[in-house]
Design a protein around this motif. Structure first.
Motif, PDB file in Angstrom:
ATOM      1  N   MET A   1       0.822  -1.194   0.000  1.00 37.88           N
ATOM      2  CA  MET A   1       0.000   0.000   0.000  1.00 37.88           C
ATOM      3  C   MET A   1       0.859   1.248   0.000  1.00 37.88           C
ATOM      4  O   MET A   1       0.776   2.055  -0.902  1.00 37.88           O
ATOM      5  CB  MET A   1      -0.927  -0.004   1.208  1.00 37.88           C
ATOM      6  N   ASN A   2       1.669   1.412   1.017  1.00 31.58           N
ATOM      7  CA  ASN A   2       2.362   2.679   1.213  1.00 31.58           C
ATOM      8  C   ASN A   2       3.493   2.921   0.227  1.00 31.58           C
ATOM      9  O   ASN A   2       3.981   4.024   0.140  1.00 31.58           O
ATOM     10  CB  ASN A   2       2.856   2.777   2.656  1.00 31.58           C
ATOM     11  N   GLU A   3       3.882   1.911  -0.506  1.00 30.58           N
ATOM     12  CA  GLU A   3       4.872   2.160  -1.540  1.00 30.58           C
ATOM     13  C   GLU A   3       4.284   2.970  -2.688  1.00 30.58           C
ATOM     14  O   GLU A   3       5.007   3.496  -3.515  1.00 30.58           O
ATOM     15  CB  GLU A   3       5.476   0.852  -2.043  1.00 30.58           C
ATOM     16  N   ARG A   4       2.959   3.111  -2.722  1.00 31.87           N
ATOM     17  CA  ARG A   4       2.281   3.873  -3.778  1.00 31.87           C
ATOM     18  C   ARG A   4       1.775   5.229  -3.310  1.00 31.87           C
ATOM     19  O   ARG A   4       1.398   6.053  -4.128  1.00 31.87           O
ATOM     20  CB  ARG A   4       1.121   3.064  -4.347  1.00 31.87           C
ATOM     21  N   ILE A   5       1.739   5.456  -2.003  1.00 26.90           N
ATOM     22  CA  ILE A   5       1.269   6.720  -1.441  1.00 26.90           C
ATOM     23  C   ILE A   5       2.450   7.426  -0.803  1.00 26.90           C
ATOM     24  O   ILE A   5       3.239   6.820  -0.087  1.00 26.90           O
ATOM     25  CB  ILE A   5       0.172   6.493  -0.370  1.00 26.90           C
ATOM     26  N   GLU A   6       2.550   8.724  -1.062  1.00 31.62           N
ATOM     27  CA  GLU A   6       3.687   9.504  -0.571  1.00 31.62           C
ATOM     28  C   GLU A   6       3.179  10.755   0.141  1.00 31.62           C
ATOM     29  O   GLU A   6       2.231  11.393  -0.307  1.00 31.62           O
ATOM     30  CB  GLU A   6       4.551   9.893  -1.772  1.00 31.62           C
ATOM     31  N   ILE A   7       3.825  11.057   1.241  1.00 29.53           N
ATOM     32  CA  ILE A   7       3.604  12.329   1.921  1.00 29.53           C
ATOM     33  C   ILE A   7       4.957  12.998   2.034  1.00 29.53           C
ATOM     34  O   ILE A   7       5.845  12.516   2.735  1.00 29.53           O
ATOM     35  CB  ILE A   7       2.968  12.126   3.306  1.00 29.53           C
ATOM     36  N   GLU A  51      -3.849  -0.216  -9.474  1.00 35.02           N
ATOM     37  CA  GLU A  51      -3.157  -0.559  -8.233  1.00 35.02           C
ATOM     38  C   GLU A  51      -3.013   0.674  -7.338  1.00 35.02           C
ATOM     39  O   GLU A  51      -3.092   0.571  -6.112  1.00 35.02           O
ATOM     40  CB  GLU A  51      -1.788  -1.171  -8.522  1.00 35.02           C
ATOM     41  N   ASP A  52      -2.810   1.831  -7.950  1.00 35.05           N
ATOM     42  CA  ASP A  52      -2.743   3.078  -7.175  1.00 35.05           C
ATOM     43  C   ASP A  52      -4.088   3.360  -6.505  1.00 35.05           C
ATOM     44  O   ASP A  52      -4.133   3.780  -5.348  1.00 35.05           O
ATOM     45  CB  ASP A  52      -2.355   4.265  -8.066  1.00 35.05           C
ATOM     46  N   ILE A  53      -5.176   3.123  -7.218  1.00 42.54           N
ATOM     47  CA  ILE A  53      -6.499   3.348  -6.643  1.00 42.54           C
ATOM     48  C   ILE A  53      -6.740   2.390  -5.486  1.00 42.54           C
ATOM     49  O   ILE A  53      -7.272   2.781  -4.441  1.00 42.54           O
ATOM     50  CB  ILE A  53      -7.590   3.252  -7.719  1.00 42.54           C
ATOM     51  N   SER A  54      -6.316   1.159  -5.627  1.00 45.26           N
ATOM     52  CA  SER A  54      -6.419   0.211  -4.514  1.00 45.26           C
ATOM     53  C   SER A  54      -5.619   0.703  -3.313  1.00 45.26           C
ATOM     54  O   SER A  54      -6.071   0.599  -2.171  1.00 45.26           O
ATOM     55  CB  SER A  54      -5.918  -1.175  -4.937  1.00 45.26           C
ATOM     56  N   ALA A  55      -4.441   1.261  -3.560  1.00 45.67           N
ATOM     57  CA  ALA A  55      -3.618   1.796  -2.474  1.00 45.67           C
ATOM     58  C   ALA A  55      -4.299   2.981  -1.805  1.00 45.67           C
ATOM     59  O   ALA A  55      -4.183   3.164  -0.589  1.00 45.67           O
ATOM     60  CB  ALA A  55      -2.240   2.194  -3.002  1.00 45.67           C
ATOM     61  N   VAL A  56      -5.018   3.785  -2.578  1.00 46.37           N
ATOM     62  CA  VAL A  56      -5.771   4.911  -2.009  1.00 46.37           C
ATOM     63  C   VAL A  56      -6.821   4.382  -1.034  1.00 46.37           C
ATOM     64  O   VAL A  56      -6.979   4.901   0.072  1.00 46.37           O
ATOM     65  CB  VAL A  56      -6.425   5.752  -3.130  1.00 46.37           C
ATOM     66  N   PHE A  57      -7.543   3.329  -1.433  1.00 43.28           N
ATOM     67  CA  PHE A  57      -8.546   2.732  -0.540  1.00 43.28           C
ATOM     68  C   PHE A  57      -7.888   2.158   0.714  1.00 43.28           C
ATOM     69  O   PHE A  57      -8.398   2.328   1.823  1.00 43.28           O
ATOM     70  CB  PHE A  57      -9.345   1.647  -1.255  1.00 43.28           C
ATOM     71  N   ASP A  58      -6.768   1.470   0.549  1.00 44.92           N
ATOM     72  CA  ASP A  58      -6.058   0.916   1.706  1.00 44.92           C
ATOM     73  C   ASP A  58      -5.601   2.026   2.643  1.00 44.92           C
ATOM     74  O   ASP A  58      -5.717   1.909   3.864  1.00 44.92           O
ATOM     75  CB  ASP A  58      -4.850   0.096   1.259  1.00 44.92           C
ATOM     76  N   PHE A  59      -5.072   3.098   2.069  1.00 46.09           N
ATOM     77  CA  PHE A  59      -4.600   4.230   2.861  1.00 46.09           C
ATOM     78  C   PHE A  59      -5.757   4.861   3.635  1.00 46.09           C
ATOM     79  O   PHE A  59      -5.663   5.086   4.845  1.00 46.09           O
ATOM     80  CB  PHE A  59      -3.947   5.266   1.941  1.00 46.09           C
ATOM     81  N   ALA A  60      -6.857   5.109   2.947  1.00 46.84           N
ATOM     82  CA  ALA A  60      -8.027   5.709   3.597  1.00 46.84           C
ATOM     83  C   ALA A  60      -8.564   4.787   4.688  1.00 46.84           C
ATOM     84  O   ALA A  60      -8.926   5.246   5.778  1.00 46.84           O
ATOM     85  CB  ALA A  60      -9.109   6.003   2.569  1.00 46.84           C
ATOM     86  N   GLY A  61      -8.585   3.497   4.421  1.00 48.60           N
ATOM     87  CA  GLY A  61      -9.053   2.547   5.416  1.00 48.60           C
ATOM     88  C   GLY A  61      -8.167   2.523   6.644  1.00 48.60           C
ATOM     89  O   GLY A  61      -8.663   2.454   7.779  1.00 48.60           O
ATOM     90  N   SER A  62      -6.859   2.615   6.448  1.00 47.96           N
ATOM     91  CA  SER A  62      -5.956   2.605   7.601  1.00 47.96           C
ATOM     92  C   SER A  62      -6.133   3.864   8.441  1.00 47.96           C
ATOM     93  O   SER A  62      -6.047   3.808   9.663  1.00 47.96           O
ATOM     94  CB  SER A  62      -4.505   2.447   7.156  1.00 47.96           C
ATOM     95  N   LEU A  63      -6.415   4.986   7.812  1.00 46.92           N
ATOM     96  CA  LEU A  63      -6.659   6.212   8.564  1.00 46.92           C
ATOM     97  C   LEU A  63      -7.995   6.164   9.292  1.00 46.92           C
ATOM     98  O   LEU A  63      -8.118   6.710  10.389  1.00 46.92           O
ATOM     99  CB  LEU A  63      -6.604   7.429   7.636  1.00 46.92           C
ATOM    100  N   ALA A  64      -8.972   5.498   8.712  1.00 47.17           N
ATOM    101  CA  ALA A  64     -10.273   5.372   9.360  1.00 47.17           C
ATOM    102  C   ALA A  64     -10.188   4.494  10.606  1.00 47.17           C
ATOM    103  O   ALA A  64     -11.004   4.624  11.507  1.00 47.17           O
ATOM    104  CB  ALA A  64     -11.299   4.802   8.383  1.00 47.17           C
ATOM    105  N   ARG A  65      -9.177   3.630  10.655  1.00 48.91           N
ATOM    106  CA  ARG A  65      -8.961   2.785  11.824  1.00 48.91           C
ATOM    107  C   ARG A  65      -7.892   3.393  12.728  1.00 48.91           C
ATOM    108  O   ARG A  65      -7.108   2.692  13.339  1.00 48.91           O
ATOM    109  CB  ARG A  65      -8.513   1.392  11.383  1.00 48.91           C
ATOM    110  N   PHE A  66      -7.876   4.718  12.839  1.00 50.35           N
ATOM    111  CA  PHE A  66      -6.794   5.410  13.527  1.00 50.35           C
ATOM    112  C   PHE A  66      -6.627   4.982  14.974  1.00 50.35           C
ATOM    113  O   PHE A  66      -5.532   5.055  15.509  1.00 50.35           O
ATOM    114  CB  PHE A  66      -6.961   6.931  13.443  1.00 50.35           C
ATOM    115  N   GLU A  67      -7.686   4.517  15.616  1.00 51.07           N
ATOM    116  CA  GLU A  67      -7.515   4.095  17.002  1.00 51.07           C
ATOM    117  C   GLU A  67      -6.713   2.800  17.074  1.00 51.07           C
ATOM    118  O   GLU A  67      -6.096   2.510  18.078  1.00 51.07           O
ATOM    119  CB  GLU A  67      -8.850   3.936  17.731  1.00 51.07           C
ATOM    120  N   ASP A  68      -6.699   2.028  15.979  1.00 50.97           N
ATOM    121  CA  ASP A  68      -5.902   0.808  15.912  1.00 50.97           C
ATOM    122  C   ASP A  68      -4.567   1.021  15.221  1.00 50.97           C
ATOM    123  O   ASP A  68      -3.606   0.326  15.497  1.00 50.97           O
ATOM    124  CB  ASP A  68      -6.658  -0.286  15.142  1.00 50.97           C
ATOM    125  N   THR A  69      -4.529   1.972  14.282  1.00 50.80           N
ATOM    126  CA  THR A  69      -3.338   2.204  13.480  1.00 50.80           C
ATOM    127  C   THR A  69      -2.938   3.665  13.602  1.00 50.80           C
ATOM    128  O   THR A  69      -3.595   4.524  13.018  1.00 50.80           O
ATOM    129  CB  THR A  69      -3.599   1.876  11.994  1.00 50.80           C
TER     130      THR A  69
END
Length: 76
Positions: A1-7, A51-69
């Protein structure tokens, strides 16, 4: 996931983007939530892949679970 998203503070003021582009994660999510299909988004942003769009969904999902991640972990 994070290999496709950059901050990076030097790219789009540090907003999350598809790595190697200036396409904001928020732009992709906004287009999809507004009713655009994945195919339309890929046509509108030819520099990204499904694959980038899938990474966007994974990224958004991980942020939505912020109490766990914690945010920093989602970016690692």
């Amino acid at each position: 996931m994070n290999e496709r998203i950059e901050i990076n503070p030097n790219v789009c003021h540090g907003s999350p983007v598809i790595k190697g582009t200036r396409v904001l994660v928020s732009q992709i999510l906004g287009a999809l939530s507004g009713g655009d299909s994945v195919e339309t988004v890929l046509e509108d942003y030819p520099s990204i892949t499904s694959e980038d769009i899938s990474a966007v969904f994974d990224f958004a999902g991980s942020l939505a679970r912020f109490e766990d991640t914690p945010y920093n972990f989602a970016l690692a």
